[in-house]
Design an enzyme around this catalytic site. Structure first.
Site, PDB file in Angstrom:
ATOM      1  N   TYR A 145       0.647  -1.213  -0.060  1.00  0.00           N
ATOM      2  CA  TYR A 145       0.014   0.034  -0.110  1.00  0.00           C
ATOM      3  C   TYR A 145       0.699   1.262   0.031  1.00  0.00           C
ATOM      4  O   TYR A 145       0.468   2.372   0.267  1.00  0.00           O
ATOM      5  CB  TYR A 145      -1.021  -0.133   1.181  1.00  0.00           C
ATOM      6  N   LYS A 202       3.074 -15.013   3.708  1.00  0.00           N
ATOM      7  CA  LYS A 202       2.804 -16.024   2.595  1.00  0.00           C
ATOM      8  C   LYS A 202       4.404 -16.437   2.106  1.00  0.00           C
ATOM      9  O   LYS A 202       4.807 -16.123   0.880  1.00  0.00           O
ATOM     10  CB  LYS A 202       2.096 -15.269   1.544  1.00  0.00           C
ATOM     11  N   ASP A 237      -3.300 -18.021   3.416  1.00  0.00           N
ATOM     12  CA  ASP A 237      -4.418 -18.658   2.856  1.00  0.00           C
ATOM     13  C   ASP A 237      -5.160 -19.690   3.733  1.00  0.00           C
ATOM     14  O   ASP A 237      -6.327 -19.795   4.003  1.00  0.00           O
ATOM     15  CB  ASP A 237      -3.942 -19.456   1.576  1.00  0.00           C
ATOM     16  N   ASP A 261      -5.516  -6.404   6.020  1.00  0.00           N
ATOM     17  CA  ASP A 261      -6.917  -5.719   5.489  1.00  0.00           C
ATOM     18  C   ASP A 261      -7.806  -6.533   5.100  1.00  0.00           C
ATOM     19  O   ASP A 261      -8.954  -6.404   5.403  1.00  0.00           O
ATOM     20  CB  ASP A 261      -6.399  -4.780   4.153  1.00  0.00           C
ATOM     21  N   ASP A 265     -11.383  -7.979   7.405  1.00  0.00           N
ATOM     22  CA  ASP A 265     -12.782  -8.142   6.875  1.00  0.00           C
ATOM     23  C   ASP A 265     -13.285  -9.189   7.172  1.00  0.00           C
ATOM     24  O   ASP A 265     -14.756  -9.402   7.412  1.00  0.00           O
ATOM     25  CB  ASP A 265     -12.799  -7.618   5.485  1.00  0.00           C
TER      26      ASP A 265
END
Ligand SMILES: NC(=O)c1ccc[n+]([C@@H]2O[C@H](COP(=O)([O-])OP(=O)(O)OC[C@H]3O[C@@H](n4cnc5c(N)ncnc54)[C@H](O)[C@@H]3O)[C@@H](O)[C@H]2O)c1
Length: 368
Positions: A145, A202, A237, A261, A265
């Site tokens: 970001y 990851k 994941d 982020d 959610d």
């Protein structure tokens, strides 16, 4: 008082709060949070700023000169609604205000508590409130970001778009240390200790950035040899699946900007949806910012149907951060009552409007 860029004198122990409602539902939920703060009798002085799409469309100003410096100098905390407006397709104002605030004020720790207030709010079967009580700590200033990259041969069949993933030693280390400190110093809602810090990355596919996170995680964990903190690791994941299969498995999750982020959610979905999720953007010792996790929700905006509880719970988080734990607890208890008695907006099963749900909570707070 609405100011483009305030200059507030340093006058008393009263905490000075900058309020930026922003766009869309932000303009509806923040007034509810203010009503509730006032009902709690919190010793605060609130100053509103008009930053957002309306201001940008009228004078092309996103953040006035000296805007972030003013926030950092003259206020103890900032309460924010949301940014994003279809009239500004580039969302340049949202980027400059919200991402600007996080990066230019160096609010590196995005803390998102995930707590289930009532079993009826959780889409998973057989889950009780005690089963969901964890926190996502998201690195807030780096990663993908940071807007580093570029586009080459735009608009041609050979177009190349590069988005860089920036991970600094300093940035990774401080967010991981923040997570360990959070784990050591905060209890769960039922008073039991936080026992586990899970680092999510990851690193199997993103080896360079992941390698740094792995090494730093082990090094910082070694600074806590005598604590009972258990360390865990999951690929993002696998974590996403596990959060749905067994959300009891987590206490503190620390991760990078983008993964944080996304998984926060998902976590909001476990606690009743985006309308229920609160957050803080923190840098210990500096002016910090508190906001609901949701965005400006344009299709919902202006209809008095947005859930104000994420904003109200963010205000409670802010008061607790400022040392007003009693006021914060009163507010959280009143929201809990509202949820249990279905005095809520329709997204979580009630029949009240945004203002009416805010009124109910404010009334409950003032009667406590
Ligand atoms: N922190 C922020 O300011 C922030 C965060 C996310 C998105 N955005 C911006 O918001 C705009 C809309 O983005 P989006 O649709 O992806 O995300 P969103 O959070 O605005 O909405 C996602 C979904 O959640 C619902 N929702 C959101 N807040 C709600 C509330 N308080 N009560 C009930 N339902 C609620 C919406 O109706 C929608 O179905 C975009 O411009 C985006 O860039 C801003």
């Amino acid at each position: 008082m609405v100011l483009g860029c305030a200059n507030v004198a340093n006058v008393s122990a009263t905490k000075r709060i900058a309020v930026i409602a922003g766009d869309g539902v932000g303009k509806e939920v923040i007034p509810q949070a203010i009503k509730v703060i006032e009902a709690a009798g919190a010793a605060v002085e609130l100053t509103s700023f008009d930053w957002g799409a309306d201001r940008y469309l009228s004078d092309r100003v996103t953040v006035p000169p000296d805007g972030f410096a003013t926030l950092g100098r003259d206020f103890e905390a900032i309460l924010v609604g949301a940014f994003g407006d279809p009239r500004v397709p580039s969302n340049i104002h949202a980027k400059e205000i919200l991402l600007g605030m996080r990066s230019k004020m160096d609010l590196y720790a995005n803390v998102r508590p995930v707590r289930l207030m009532d079993a009826s709010l959780c889409p998973l079967k057989g889950i009780e409130p005690k089963d969901i009580d964890f926190v996502v700590i998201r690195e807030n200033t780096e990663g993908v970001y940071g807007d580093l990259g570029g586009v080459f041969k735009q608009g041609t069949p050979d177009e190349v778009a590069i988005q860089e993933d920036v991970n600094t030693r300093k940035g990774v280390e401080r967010i991981i240390r923040y997570a360990f400190e959070y784990c050591a110093n905060n209890k769960k809602i039922d008073g039991s200790p936080q026992l586990r810090v899970l680092m999510c990355d990851k690193s199997n596919a993103m080896t360079h950035a992941g390698g740094l996170w792995q090494r730093v995680f082990k090094e910082v964990a070694a600074e806590y040899p005598n604590s009972k903190i258990e360390t865990q690791h999951m690929y993002v994941d696998a974590l996403a699946m596990q959060m749905v299969r067994d959300p009891r498995a987590f206490d503190v999750i620390v991760t990078n900007n983008m993964f944080g982020d996304i998984i926060s959610d998902l976590a909001a979905g476990l606690q009743g949806g985006l309308g229920m999720a609160a957050s803080g953007n923190l840098h210990p010792g500096k002016t910090s910012m508190f906001e609901p996790v949701h965005g400006s929700a344009p299709p919902v905006a202006g209809k008095n149907i947005a859930n104000p509880f994420g904003a109200i719970l963010s205000a409670a988080m802010m008061l607790a951060h400022l040392g007003m734990a009693g006021e914060a607890q009163k507010i959280e208890a009143a929201v809990l009552d509202a949820v249990r008695q279905r005095k809520t907006t329709a997204d979580i099963g009630g029949a009240l409007g945004t203002r009416e749900a805010g009124d109910w909570v404010a009334q409950k707070v003032s009667s406590r």
